[in-house]
Structures are given as structure tokens and as C-alpha cells.
Design a protein around this motif. Structure first.
Motif, PDB file in Angstrom:
ATOM      1  N   PRO A  95       0.825  -1.205   0.000  1.00  0.00           N
ATOM      2  CA  PRO A  95       0.000   0.000   0.000  1.00  0.00           C
ATOM      3  C   PRO A  95       0.865   1.263   0.000  1.00  0.00           C
ATOM      4  O   PRO A  95       2.031   1.237   0.388  1.00  0.00           O
ATOM      5  N   GLN A  96       0.245   2.358  -0.434  1.00  0.00           N
ATOM      6  CA  GLN A  96       0.937   3.639  -0.495  1.00  0.00           C
ATOM      7  C   GLN A  96      -0.046   4.763  -0.235  1.00  0.00           C
ATOM      8  O   GLN A  96      -1.170   4.729  -0.732  1.00  0.00           O
ATOM      9  N   LEU A  97       0.375   5.746   0.533  1.00  0.00           N
ATOM     10  CA  LEU A  97      -0.401   6.972   0.745  1.00  0.00           C
ATOM     11  C   LEU A  97       0.348   8.119   0.094  1.00  0.00           C
ATOM     12  O   LEU A  97       1.554   8.275   0.314  1.00  0.00           O
ATOM     13  N   THR A 112      -5.491  13.376  -0.567  1.00  0.00           N
ATOM     14  CA  THR A 112      -4.751  12.196  -0.127  1.00  0.00           C
ATOM     15  C   THR A 112      -5.212  11.028  -0.971  1.00  0.00           C
ATOM     16  O   THR A 112      -6.408  10.814  -1.136  1.00  0.00           O
ATOM     17  N   TYR A 113      -4.261  10.287  -1.507  1.00  0.00           N
ATOM     18  CA  TYR A 113      -4.560   9.157  -2.376  1.00  0.00           C
ATOM     19  C   TYR A 113      -4.072   7.870  -1.726  1.00  0.00           C
ATOM     20  O   TYR A 113      -2.961   7.826  -1.183  1.00  0.00           O
ATOM     21  N   PHE A 114      -4.874   6.829  -1.803  1.00  0.00           N
ATOM     22  CA  PHE A 114      -4.475   5.501  -1.361  1.00  0.00           C
ATOM     23  C   PHE A 114      -4.300   4.649  -2.604  1.00  0.00           C
ATOM     24  O   PHE A 114      -5.195   4.572  -3.439  1.00  0.00           O
ATOM     25  N   ALA A 115      -3.129   4.015  -2.715  1.00  0.00           N
ATOM     26  CA  ALA A 115      -2.833   3.224  -3.909  1.00  0.00           C
ATOM     27  C   ALA A 115      -2.246   1.876  -3.514  1.00  0.00           C
ATOM     28  O   ALA A 115      -1.691   1.713  -2.426  1.00  0.00           O
ATOM     29  N   PRO A 139       3.802  -0.177 -11.194  1.00  0.00           N
ATOM     30  CA  PRO A 139       2.642   0.632 -11.578  1.00  0.00           C
ATOM     31  C   PRO A 139       1.911   1.189 -10.357  1.00  0.00           C
ATOM     32  O   PRO A 139       2.016   0.649  -9.253  1.00  0.00           O
ATOM     33  N   TRP A 140       1.187   2.260 -10.578  1.00  0.00           N
ATOM     34  CA  TRP A 140       0.460   2.949  -9.516  1.00  0.00           C
ATOM     35  C   TRP A 140      -1.030   2.740  -9.751  1.00  0.00           C
ATOM     36  O   TRP A 140      -1.571   3.206 -10.750  1.00  0.00           O
ATOM     37  N   TRP A 141      -1.683   2.013  -8.832  1.00  0.00           N
ATOM     38  CA  TRP A 141      -3.116   1.756  -8.940  1.00  0.00           C
ATOM     39  C   TRP A 141      -3.817   2.530  -7.841  1.00  0.00           C
ATOM     40  O   TRP A 141      -3.904   2.092  -6.697  1.00  0.00           O
ATOM     41  N   ASN A 142      -4.306   3.706  -8.173  1.00  0.00           N
ATOM     42  CA  ASN A 142      -5.006   4.576  -7.243  1.00  0.00           C
ATOM     43  C   ASN A 142      -6.412   4.043  -6.993  1.00  0.00           C
ATOM     44  O   ASN A 142      -7.161   3.801  -7.938  1.00  0.00           O
ATOM     45  N   LEU A 143      -6.781   3.881  -5.737  1.00  0.00           N
ATOM     46  CA  LEU A 143      -8.101   3.354  -5.389  1.00  0.00           C
ATOM     47  C   LEU A 143      -9.057   4.427  -4.879  1.00  0.00           C
ATOM     48  O   LEU A 143     -10.198   4.125  -4.563  1.00  0.00           O
TER      49      LEU A 143
END
Length: 163
Positions: A95-97, A112-115, A139-143
Motif C-alpha cells: 500500500p501507499q499513501l 490524499t490518495y491511497f494506492a 505501476p500505480w493503482w489509485n483506489l
């Protein structure tokens, strides 16, 4: 069909478990700099990778860019490539913020994005020096906030290894 799937899944876990006992990362912990590049902003910051034994490792990073701060952690499964001295491959996910203070990159102010960031890459540990490098496709998968997927993201890493 369910029994066949469960049998294949069990066989896969047994095979991975047998390989994991023999697989060792060439260091226990490494600290360094990560660079995240591709479509969108370039991000740079500190990272740390720690082997939990066998093929399992964790990686944490804080990356900075123009009006952007990203916090991320990853799990990775690591294997040395046989016949090479220090070269290995890994796959992982984490996970990434991402905190954005500007409209320039993502269209909204103060978001703020959670990916989720899957990763597949190569890592080379110089056998005669406490230095390692990695390159991966990440890759960056933004949820959140108009969910999106950005496949053209890559990371480079330069690390000092601690046995």
C-alpha cells in the motif's frame, strides 16, 4: 473444479515453501535512496529494505516531489538467479499513501490518495562491496479520488547493505 483448484494451490505453496528454505537474500538490511519515475512527477527519498529470512523481505520508503509526499511499504518475494553472483529477482506488492498539495499533478488541491503498488524487478548486490542496486516496474493503482491506473511507473534504488 474446486478440488482441482485447491490441489493446485496446495502444490504451489509446497513448492514455494521448499524453494524458500534454500533461498537467501545476499544481505539482512539495506538503507538508501529510492527514485520513482515515469508518467507524472519524479519522486526521490530514503528507503529501507529488510529481509525476514528466506525469500521474504519488506521495503519502506518516503518519497518527495513537487508538492507531493508519498509513504509506502511493500512485501517482496526474492530469489537469487542461479549462476550469477549477486543478481536476483523479486515480485511484491504494498500500500501507499500520497499527499498532494497542488492541482498541477492530479487535478485536485490538497488530496490524499491511497494506492496499491505491485512490483517486479531485478536487484544486484555487488559481492565485494556493501552496495546494492535495484530496478523495477512498479505501476500505480489509485483506489481513491476518481480511481485510476498508471502502468508507466518505475523505481531505481541505490542502497548501502548491512549484513
Amino acid at each position: 473444479m474446486k478440488k482441482v483448484f485447491l490441489s493446485l494451490l496446495s502444490a504451489t505453496f509446497l513448492a514455494l515453501g521448499a524453494q524458500e528454505a534454500a533461498a537467501q537474500t545476499p544481505y539482512r538490511t539495506a538503507i538508501g535512496i529510492g527514485i520513482d519515475v515515469g508518467d507524472g512527477p519524479t519522486l526521490v527519498g530514503p528507503q529501507i529494505k529488510h529481509s525476514f529470512g528466506g525469500a521474504n523481505a519488506g521495503n519502506a520508503q518516503v518519497l518527495f516531489g513537487d508538492d507531493i509526499i508519498t509513504l509506502g511499504v511493500d512485501y517482496s518475494y526474492n530469489q537469487q538467479i542461479s549462476g550469477t553472483n549477486g543478481l536476483g529477482w523479486y515480485v511484491g506488492v504494498g500500500p501507499q499513501l500520497t499527499f498532494v498539495d497542488d492541482r498541477r499533478w492530479f487535478g485536485d488541491e490538497d488530496q490524499t490518495y491511497f494506492a496499491i503498488r505491485p512490483a517486479a524487478g531485478l536487484e544486484y548486490k555487488i559481492p565485494t562491496a556493501p552496495i546494492a542496486f535495484h530496478f523495477d516496474w512498479k505501476p500505480w493503482w489509485n483506489l481513491t479520488n476518481n480511481s485510476s491506473f498508471e502502468p508507466a511507473r518505475f523505481t531505481l534504488g541505490f542502497k548501502f547493505t548491512i549484513k
